[in-house]
Design a protein around this motif. Structure first.
Motif, short mmCIF file in Angstrom:
data_model
loop_
_atom_site.label_atom_id
_atom_site.label_comp_id
_atom_site.label_asym_id
_atom_site.label_seq_id
_atom_site.Cartn_x
_atom_site.Cartn_y
_atom_site.Cartn_z
N LEU A 111 -56.63 11.87 -13.52
CA LEU A 111 -56.86 13.10 -12.76
C LEU A 111 -55.55 13.78 -12.38
O LEU A 111 -55.38 14.99 -12.58
N TYR A 112 -54.61 12.98 -11.88
CA TYR A 112 -53.36 13.57 -11.43
C TYR A 112 -52.42 13.90 -12.58
O TYR A 112 -51.55 14.77 -12.44
N VAL A 113 -52.57 13.23 -13.70
CA VAL A 113 -51.82 13.64 -14.89
C VAL A 113 -52.20 15.08 -15.26
O VAL A 113 -51.34 15.92 -15.55
N VAL A 114 -53.49 15.35 -15.25
CA VAL A 114 -53.97 16.70 -15.58
C VAL A 114 -53.48 17.71 -14.54
O VAL A 114 -52.94 18.77 -14.89
N ALA A 115 -53.64 17.38 -13.25
CA ALA A 115 -53.25 18.32 -12.19
C ALA A 115 -51.75 18.59 -12.22
O ALA A 115 -51.31 19.75 -12.07
N LEU A 116 -50.95 17.54 -12.41
CA LEU A 116 -49.49 17.73 -12.45
C LEU A 116 -49.09 18.52 -13.69
O LEU A 116 -48.19 19.38 -13.62
N VAL A 166 -51.07 26.87 -5.92
CA VAL A 166 -52.49 27.07 -5.60
C VAL A 166 -53.36 26.71 -6.79
O VAL A 166 -54.40 26.04 -6.65
N GLY A 167 -52.95 27.11 -7.98
CA GLY A 167 -53.72 26.79 -9.17
C GLY A 167 -53.84 25.29 -9.38
O GLY A 167 -54.92 24.77 -9.72
N ALA A 168 -52.75 24.58 -9.16
CA ALA A 168 -52.77 23.13 -9.31
C ALA A 168 -53.65 22.47 -8.26
O ALA A 168 -54.38 21.50 -8.55
N PHE A 216 -58.27 24.62 -0.43
CA PHE A 216 -58.85 23.92 -1.59
C PHE A 216 -58.72 22.42 -1.40
O PHE A 216 -59.65 21.66 -1.66
N LYS A 217 -57.55 21.98 -0.96
CA LYS A 217 -57.32 20.55 -0.75
C LYS A 217 -58.21 20.01 0.36
O LYS A 217 -58.77 18.90 0.25
#
Length: 467
Positions: A400-405, A429-431, A377-378
């Motif tokens: 973006l990374y606030v949401v992903a974290l 994996v979900g993150a 995915f990455k």
């Protein structure tokens, strides 16, 4: 290139514009070739690093056993994480500014930048280490006793890790991949292993404390050596002279980068940290071994990222974004296909590789299959966060990374208590899936570049141009 410029000056007026375009094309081709060489060099270093790190982790696990090894890797992940955060984004800010200053021949600003970021990072890391010592003194009773002494030793490594990170960024900004990557990814792990083996052979206990002592000595030796090397090369390239310090401009870029890379680093390591909070050290060891074995795939991404940053920064100065889009598309392909090939090989040999750590570690093989999906995915969007950062979209990247974290932590906290190590792998994996989707959408909406391994990055820009 000198011949083209020489000929251009002596051509009739009507032929000078075509010759200028030819010169620009040749210059762009030369820059892409330089980026490719840097990516290849970084790739080779990361291959060597992956082999060295893997071998050293096997030896350390065999020497300490899974319980003590789990203590060491948990504490060392925390030390590296907070050492990196101590830079407050200046280790990447130099990659944003130095190539632009160099292109404009603003050597005084380069001198000011390179000195300031070192002092700032080391001072902040020292303050953070002092704060950690105070917290250990007053709240150490709430921490498991086997973590206390390794954490105490690790705090003294923070200033040198921060110094090494800003020197890494300085070297990358100058397209010196060997000086940038080899100290952290080759020399330091070799020295940690060497010092550990020497200490044990001289009668030191086979514990995480001994391993942290070895790591502390190796970190100081490596960072001081890198400081001498990079300083010497900087003085050769940019002779002594006045320094211009534009701290406000640097901070305005550094703070968003700090949040971006901090969230990214937390996103990468939060699974190990949460596993350490919920499960005993032997389970941390199994998860770490599985994650780091599958992380052999990720060195492709880091190699491309190391080469892409300076080139992205240079291409941002052009009015036409199509060369930037074309290069961004290449970086994604450089990430995805090697990652897929290497990942399949690693997965095929997964049980054998894990068995090298010890008989208990083969329990982590199912985790490797899940983590491989996350690595792909990455790789599908490549170094998208670097592209956004160099394009000045730091705030967008932070969100973006606030949401992903947030997704990562929520999944870890939810899944690990119920599913143990498999829950941690699924959370990772979900993150990564959320991160990849958000990066793809953010780059498309803000720059018009279609960043995806199976897409033409110019398709959106060409439609806009035709319209």
């Amino acid at each position: 290139m000198g011949f083209v410029q020489f000929a251009q000056k002596r051509l009739p007026q009507r032929l000078q514009a075509p010759m200028a375009r030819l010169a620009a094309v040749l210059t762009g081709a030369d820059e892409i070739a330089r980026a490719q060489r840097m990516a290849l060099t970084a790739f080779v270093i990361r291959v060597l690093s992956a082999g060295i790190a893997f071998f050293s982790q096997i030896v350390q696990a065999r020497l300490m056993g899974d319980f003590e090894y789990g203590i060491f890797v948990f504490v060392w992940v925390l030390v590296v994480l907070f050492g990196n955060l101590s830079c407050l984004g200046f280790h990447s800010t130099v990659i944003r500014f130095l190539p632009q200053y160099h292109a404009r021949d603003e050597v005084d600003a380069i001198r000011g930048l390179t000195v300031t970021i070192r002092l700032f990072a080391m001072c902040f890391a020292t303050m953070l280490a002092a704060t950690g010592l105070v917290l250990l003194h007053f709240f150490g009773g709430k921490i498991e006793t086997y973590y206390i002494l390794p954490m105490f030793l690790g705090l003294f490594a923070l200033p040198m890790i921060a110094l090494g990170d800003v020197l890494d960024g300085t070297a990358r900004a100058n397209s010196w991949p060997v000086a940038a990557l080899s100290p952290t990814y080759i020399i330091r792990p070799v020295l940690i292993l060497l010092f550990m083996v020497m200490a044990v052979s001289w009668g030191a206990p086979h514990t995480a404390t001994t391993a942290m002592q070895a790591a502390l000595a190796a970190t100081y030796f490596t960072s001081i050596g890198q400081f001498v090397t990079v300083t010497w090369r900087l003085r050769r390239k940019f002779p002594k002279g006045p320094r211009r310090i534009d701290f406000r401009a640097w901070v305005q870029v550094a703070i968003p980068i700090f949040f971006i890379e901090g969230f990214l680093f937390l996103l990468t390591n939060s699974d190990v940290m949460v596993v350490g909070l919920y499960l005993p050290p032997d389970q941390v060891a199994i998860y770490f071994a599985a994650a780091k074995t599958m992380a052999l795939v990720q060195f492709v991404y880091f190699a491309v990222k190391a080469a892409a940053g300076p080139r992205f920064s240079a291409l941002m100065t052009a009015d036409d974004l199509r060369p930037l889009a074309a290069f961004a598309g290449k970086t994604v392909r450089w990430c995805f296909w090697p990652s897929l090939a290497i990942g399949l090989v690693v997965l095929a040999a997964g049980e054998l590789l894990l068995s090298l750590f010890g008989p208990n570690f083969t329990a982590g093989y199912p985790l490797m299959a899940v983590l491989f999906v996350g690595a792909l995915f990455k790789a599908l969007v490549g170094p998208g966060e670097v592209l956004l950062t160099m394009a000045g979209r730091q705030k967008l990247c932070v969100m973006l990374y606030v949401v992903a974290l947030s997704v990562n932590i929520a999944l870890n906290v939810t899944l690990i208590p119920h599913f143990g190590l498999m829950g941690a792998a699924c959370a990772a994996v979900g993150a990564l899936l959320v991160e990849a989707v958000l990066l793809h959408v953010a780059v498309l909406k803000s720059l018009g570049i279609l960043l995806f391994a199976f897409a033409d990055p110019l398709s959106r820009l060409n439609k806009i141009r035709v319209a």
